[in-house]
Design a protein around this motif. Structure first.
Motif, mmCIF file in Angstrom:
data_model
loop_
_atom_site.group_PDB
_atom_site.id
_atom_site.type_symbol
_atom_site.label_atom_id
_atom_site.label_comp_id
_atom_site.label_asym_id
_atom_site.label_seq_id
_atom_site.Cartn_x
_atom_site.Cartn_y
_atom_site.Cartn_z
ATOM 1 N N TYR A 29 -1.979 -1.966 13.331
ATOM 2 C CA TYR A 29 -2.169 -1.692 11.900
ATOM 3 C C TYR A 29 -1.702 -0.272 11.586
ATOM 4 C CZ TYR A 29 -4.576 -2.116 7.351
ATOM 5 O OH TYR A 29 -4.873 -2.205 6.021
ATOM 6 N N PHE A 30 -1.602 0.022 10.306
ATOM 7 C CA PHE A 30 -1.271 1.369 9.845
ATOM 8 C C PHE A 30 -2.453 2.304 10.125
ATOM 9 C CE2 PHE A 30 1.008 -1.679 7.086
ATOM 10 C CZ PHE A 30 2.300 -1.327 7.446
ATOM 11 N N PRO A 31 -2.206 3.629 10.083
ATOM 12 C CA PRO A 31 -3.309 4.560 10.403
ATOM 13 C C PRO A 31 -4.290 4.727 9.244
ATOM 14 C CG PRO A 31 -1.302 5.786 9.979
ATOM 15 C CD PRO A 31 -0.931 4.331 9.865
ATOM 16 N N VAL A 32 -4.881 3.632 8.827
ATOM 17 C CA VAL A 32 -5.860 3.642 7.739
ATOM 18 C C VAL A 32 -7.030 2.716 8.092
ATOM 19 C CG1 VAL A 32 -4.138 4.112 5.922
ATOM 20 C CG2 VAL A 32 -4.702 1.743 6.476
ATOM 21 N N ARG A 70 -7.688 -2.737 5.663
ATOM 22 C CA ARG A 70 -8.137 -4.102 5.924
ATOM 23 C C ARG A 70 -8.682 -4.305 7.329
ATOM 24 N NH1 ARG A 70 -7.688 -8.225 2.818
ATOM 25 N NH2 ARG A 70 -6.721 -8.017 0.781
ATOM 26 N N TRP A 113 7.441 1.346 10.760
ATOM 27 C CA TRP A 113 7.406 0.102 9.964
ATOM 28 C C TRP A 113 8.695 -0.057 9.162
ATOM 29 C CZ3 TRP A 113 4.882 -4.254 9.995
ATOM 30 C CH2 TRP A 113 4.811 -5.054 8.859
ATOM 31 N N LYS A 166 8.076 -5.677 11.093
ATOM 32 C CA LYS A 166 7.810 -6.481 9.889
ATOM 33 C C LYS A 166 8.432 -7.872 10.049
ATOM 34 C CE LYS A 166 8.421 -6.374 4.827
ATOM 35 N NZ LYS A 166 7.041 -6.487 4.350
ATOM 36 N N GLY A 193 5.094 -11.080 7.376
ATOM 37 C CA GLY A 193 5.772 -9.815 7.062
ATOM 38 C C GLY A 193 4.826 -8.659 6.787
ATOM 39 N N GLN A 194 3.566 -8.801 7.229
ATOM 40 C CA GLN A 194 2.581 -7.753 6.941
ATOM 41 C C GLN A 194 1.656 -7.521 8.136
ATOM 42 O OE1 GLN A 194 0.789 -9.067 3.084
ATOM 43 N NE2 GLN A 194 1.897 -7.310 2.253
ATOM 44 N N LEU A 195 0.993 -6.377 8.091
ATOM 45 C CA LEU A 195 -0.072 -6.052 9.044
ATOM 46 C C LEU A 195 -1.396 -6.125 8.282
ATOM 47 C CD1 LEU A 195 1.566 -3.003 10.859
ATOM 48 C CD2 LEU A 195 1.408 -5.366 11.697
ATOM 49 N N PRO A 196 -2.531 -6.307 8.969
ATOM 50 C CA PRO A 196 -2.736 -6.212 10.414
ATOM 51 C C PRO A 196 -2.302 -7.454 11.193
ATOM 52 C CG PRO A 196 -4.813 -6.705 9.307
ATOM 53 C CD PRO A 196 -3.802 -6.459 8.232
ATOM 54 N N GLN A 241 -3.564 -12.150 8.972
ATOM 55 C CA GLN A 241 -4.515 -12.351 7.872
ATOM 56 C C GLN A 241 -5.900 -11.842 8.297
ATOM 57 O OE1 GLN A 241 -3.738 -12.912 4.885
ATOM 58 N NE2 GLN A 241 -1.730 -13.873 5.009
ATOM 59 N N SER A 242 -6.277 -10.720 7.666
ATOM 60 C CA SER A 242 -7.498 -10.022 8.092
ATOM 61 C C SER A 242 -8.751 -10.900 7.999
ATOM 62 C CB SER A 242 -7.679 -8.740 7.264
ATOM 63 O OG SER A 242 -7.672 -9.031 5.880
ATOM 64 N N TYR A 246 -3.924 1.445 -5.440
ATOM 65 C CA TYR A 246 -2.474 1.531 -5.251
ATOM 66 C C TYR A 246 -1.658 1.430 -6.534
ATOM 67 C CZ TYR A 246 -3.258 1.430 -0.225
ATOM 68 O OH TYR A 246 -3.660 1.753 1.059
ATOM 69 N N GLY A 290 -3.813 4.238 2.236
ATOM 70 C CA GLY A 290 -2.563 4.832 2.706
ATOM 71 C C GLY A 290 -1.930 5.824 1.756
HETATM 72 N N1 0HH Z 1 -3.651 -10.991 3.102
HETATM 73 C C1 0HH Z 1 -3.223 -10.012 4.090
HETATM 74 C C2 0HH Z 1 -4.390 -9.698 5.018
HETATM 75 O O1 0HH Z 1 -5.533 -9.780 4.611
HETATM 76 C C3 0HH Z 1 -2.714 -8.782 3.355
HETATM 77 C C4 0HH Z 1 -2.081 -7.829 4.304
HETATM 78 C C5 0HH Z 1 -1.482 -6.616 3.621
HETATM 79 O O2 0HH Z 1 -1.572 -6.445 2.391
HETATM 80 O O3 0HH Z 1 -4.159 -9.379 6.185
HETATM 81 N N2 0HH Z 1 -0.859 -5.751 4.427
HETATM 82 C C6 0HH Z 1 -0.260 -4.538 3.959
HETATM 83 C C7 0HH Z 1 -1.027 -3.365 4.513
HETATM 84 S S1 0HH Z 1 -2.681 -3.333 4.015
HETATM 85 C C8 0HH Z 1 1.150 -4.430 4.540
HETATM 86 O O4 0HH Z 1 1.430 -4.906 5.619
HETATM 87 C C9 0HH Z 1 -2.721 -1.969 2.910
HETATM 88 C C10 0HH Z 1 -2.688 -0.662 3.646
HETATM 89 C C11 0HH Z 1 -1.434 0.024 3.335
HETATM 90 C C12 0HH Z 1 -1.378 1.290 4.099
HETATM 91 C C13 0HH Z 1 0.029 1.595 4.450
HETATM 92 C C14 0HH Z 1 0.102 3.058 4.650
HETATM 93 C C15 0HH Z 1 0.944 3.469 5.733
HETATM 94 C C16 0HH Z 1 0.701 4.923 5.870
HETATM 95 C C17 0HH Z 1 1.256 5.458 7.091
HETATM 96 N N3 0HH Z 1 2.033 -3.758 3.812
HETATM 97 C C18 0HH Z 1 3.340 -3.498 4.266
HETATM 98 C C19 0HH Z 1 4.369 -4.432 3.748
HETATM 99 O O5 0HH Z 1 4.031 -5.385 3.001
HETATM 100 O O6 0HH Z 1 5.570 -4.236 4.079
#
Ligand code: 0HH
Length: 208
Positions: free
Chosen positions: A8-11, A14, A39, A45, A51-54, A65-66, A109, A204
């Motif tokens: 995951y990101f450093p936050v 989720r 990332w 990705k 296409g998302q984390l975590p 999916q958290s 956000y 973030g």
């Molecule tokens: N439904 C999914 C779940 O619950 C939603 C996941 C999601 O929104 O797992 N992921 C976002 C990151 S969570 C993601 O992957 C929000 C935190 C954002 C912090 C980022 C800060 C980085 C700082 C160094 N987003 C990236 C993307 O979509 O490309």
């Protein structure tokens, strides 16, 4: 070697509810921290199912999916109620927490500067629902008399709101004592007092 890995990101974002669950259940886990520049390269990705984390790994089992992760850990560690009805209430509560989390994420956000005041003004409307449900459950948790995965989700979202609006629980005595009681569980308390937790920002973009 820990069984679980969180990528995951450093936050806190989720994953902090899951971290509290793992800490409280005496589990070890590995953190695979993804900085934004890594990332942005795109390879990770592209490898993620949505296409998302975590991303969560238990040995060779991978989940995205958290909330699915929370349910998986709920099943695995006996945090999913004592029967189907309790499990369904726990699901319902986790979904309600997700609704509030999505509102919070939108504020943080997308609308922080323009929408914070109105958000805080409207917040009692959401919190009163949780207050009513919790005060109706003498067991002291979202369902029954044992902690469930949804309690960690609710705890996390409430704690984030206490940062956003420090007085927000003042008129909700059940929620306030719920947060205090869960935060004082010895392993959660130790986790919340750890540098690992304290140094990790909630979001973030520096807003909270
Ligand atoms: N439904 C999914 C779940 O619950 C939603 C996941 C999601 O929104 O797992 N992921 C976002 C990151 S969570 C993601 O992957 C929000 C935190 C954002 C912090 C980022 C800060 C980085 C700082 C160094 N987003 C990236 C993307 O979509 O490309």
């Amino acid at each position: 070697m820990p069984a679980y890995t969180i990528t995951y990101f450093p936050v806190r974002g989720r994953c902090e509810a899951m971290r509290m669950l793992l800490a409280d259940q005496g589990q070890d886990w590995k953190e695979n921290v993804v900085e934004i520049n890594m990332w942005m390269k795109g390879d990770l990705k592209a490898s993620c199912l949505f296409g998302q984390l975590p991303k969560f790994e238990d040995g060779d089992f991978t989940l995205y999916q958290s909330n699915a992760m929370m349910r998986y850990l709920g099943r695995k560690h006996g945090l999913y109620g004592k029967d189907d009805k309790q499990a369904s209430i726990i699901d319902m509560m986790n979904d309600a927490v997700e609704d509030l989390r999505l509102k919070y994420i939108k504020l943080i956000y997308q609308e922080y500067e323009t929408g914070k005041e109105k958000y805080i003004q409207d917040l009692p409307n959401d919190l009163s629902k949780f207050e009513k449900i919790l005060s109706g459950n003498k067991g002291g948790f979202v369902a029954g008399d044992e902690i469930s995965f949804a309690d960690y989700s609710l705890l996390d979202v409430l704690r984030n709101h206490q940062v956003l609006a420090p007085k927000c629980l003042d008129s909700f005595p059940t929620l306030k004592s719920y947060v205090d009681r869960l935060s004082s569980r010895p392993k959660i308390k130790a986790f919340l007092e750890s540098d690992e937790h304290k140094k990790r920002p909630i979001n973030g973009n520096g807003k909270q």
